[in-house]
Design a protein around this motif. Structure first.
Motif: not given
Length: 476
Positions: A128-136, A153-154, A179-182
């Motif tokens: 949906e419009e406004g959705s937030v997802i995390k990529e790393n 920079v991950c 460490f993933w996501g930091m």
């Protein structure tokens, strides 16, 4: 018989005509495709739709002239129909209520929305419009049917891991889930925590081991083999920036066990330092090793079993839970029971003032072999976080965006031995064996090997050690 043939031919022609009409009137549109009408196609090429009763233009709105966006779903046929004036042709593809609504009604509702659903798609899924997802380590927000992502920079960079593993650098890299996501900055901030050495620490006189100059040093040496059960393995500091506390407590515990010849083998509590060594340090937000050694000498530490690590280092009730008093001869005695009620021994262990070992490779080896593991202060680069096995040497990142993050950050570890093996390009290479404080899932069961004799990442620049402070009654 001729009559039979005529009937057969007539039936075939009738079938062909019927199938052609069906093609023109029933062409379906793929549900998942982003359909647009080709403006270069001549008039009359839009396919005719089957007519069913329902509200289409009445709900969607009507459009003047040709407007390819003036289209809505014809659900009964799983197709599309139009509400623009262009649909009034021989092969009409108008919606069923176009004539009754758009031609007869003047108060058309405004056409304001496209036929395709609002939102964004990623990996075959609609958001949906406004959705937030995390990529790393980056967050992506669906805005205006497009993903808008942050550009951090991950800490885990798949490109850097691939670069290390494809090159002949003598070590391999791995993606660690912890460490993933930091971000890279978060890694430096939360996974290290040792402040740069003070001028006072750097000006200390170097002390050489008492071994003879002609001592034959072995090609391989591991402290735990010489003193089994008297040295201690790596703990996990998690996201508590306190390598200053973990390395100090571990070196002190090893040294006390070795000096007492196995009488006192308890691992010492880094949490005792984190919670109680309050001056000029910030607990899990970094601290200095000179202050840590001062605390070990003047106040002492209880065992790790007595004062274990807190699960939540940010809790407000994590104040110092141990107090002690002096017996007048410098020996401290606890005045509170252990925070861990299961552990009954609240004995306090102390050390002598720390001393600096020469940065000379041979002198470091002599010190470890004679007296036990030592503390080393090193500089951490971004590739070190991904170390899995082998002999580490810093590999420069190929990511140009990472260049501005090429910062050096101070980390404290424990040197426990050395060796020589084939490394990069098949050459024999010398290495140190060091214990980190990122848990046993990291590196080689919590340890790592690093080039020896070339001050790789400043590993030989500042080496610290101390003696256990044992009274006559403590001596074995």
């Amino acid at each position: 018989m001729w009559t039979g043939y005529k009937i057969l031919i007539l039936s075939y022609l009738t079938t062909e005509i019927w199938m052609e009409r069906q093609y023109l009137s029933q062409r379906e549109v793929d549900r998942g495709a982003n359909f647009t009408r080709n403006h270069t196609i001549l008039e009359g090429t839009r396919f005719k739709r089957a007519i069913f009763k329902g509200q289409y233009c009445r709900s969607f709105g009507c459009c003047e002239d040709r407007d390819d966006a003036c289209v809505t779903q014809f659900y009964e046929r799983n197709a599309l129909c139009y509400c623009d004036k262009f649909c009034e042709r021989e092969n009409s593809d108008c919606c069923p209520d176009y004539k009754s609504f758009c031609r007869e009604k003047k108060g058309w509702p405004p056409h304001t929305k496209p036929w395709y659903p609002e939102g964004c798609h990623r990996d075959g899924q609609r958001y949906e419009e406004g959705s937030v997802i995390k990529e790393n380590c980056n967050s992506c927000t669906c805005s205006g049917q497009q993903w808008k992502c942050s550009q951090h920079v991950c800490l885990v960079q798949p490109g850097l891991i691939e670069h290390v593993n494809k090159g002949d650098y003598g070590w391999t890299a791995q993606n660690y889930s912890q460490f993933w996501g930091m971000t890279l900055e978060e890694g430096f901030t939360y996974r290290l925590g040792t402040l740069p050495p003070s001028p006072l620490l750097l000006s200390m006189n170097e002390v050489a081991a008492s071994l003879p100059e002609t001592t034959d040093l072995p090609e391989f040496f591991i402290a735990s083999y010489k003193w089994p059960g008297w040295t201690h393995g790596p703990l996990d500091q998690k996201n508590c920036a306190a390598s200053w506390a973990f390395s100090t407590a571990s070196v002190a515990a090893d040294r006390i066990a070795i000096q007492s010849k196995g009488r006192y083998t308890a691992n010492l509590s880094p949490q005792n330092l984190i919670s109680c060594c309050g001056k000029n340090h910030h607990g899990c937000n970094s601290g200095s090793i000179d202050r840590a050694w001062w605390y070990l000498r003047r106040r002492g530490l209880v065992s790790h079993a007595c004062y274990p690590l807190f699960k939540d280092q940010n809790a407000t009730n994590n104040g110092c839970a141990m107090t002690s008093r002096s017996d007048g001869r410098g020996k401290r005695h606890a005045t509170k029971p252990c925070p861990n009620s299961i552990e009954k021994s609240n004995r306090i262990y102390q050390c002598s003032p720390p001393y600096r070992v020469s940065s000379n490779e041979t002198e470091i080896m002599k010190e470890i072999m004679q007296n036990g593991p030592v503390q080393a202060i090193m500089q951490v680069h971004e590739d070190f976080f991904n170390y899995k096995k082998g002999i580490y040497r810093h590999v420069t990142s190929t990511n140009e965006e990472s260049e501005k993050y090429q910062k050096l950050h101070t980390h404290a570890v424990k040197l426990t031995g050395w060796g020589t093996l084939r490394g990069a390009k098949g050459r024999k290479e010398k290495f140190w064996i060091a214990a980190n404080s990122w848990g046993k899932s990291w590196g080689e069961n919590g340890y790592f090997r690093i080039l020896r004799g070339v001050n790789e990442s400043d590993i030989e620049k500042l080496i610290i050690a101390a003696w256990g402070q044992l009274t006559s009654s403590d001596e074995p």
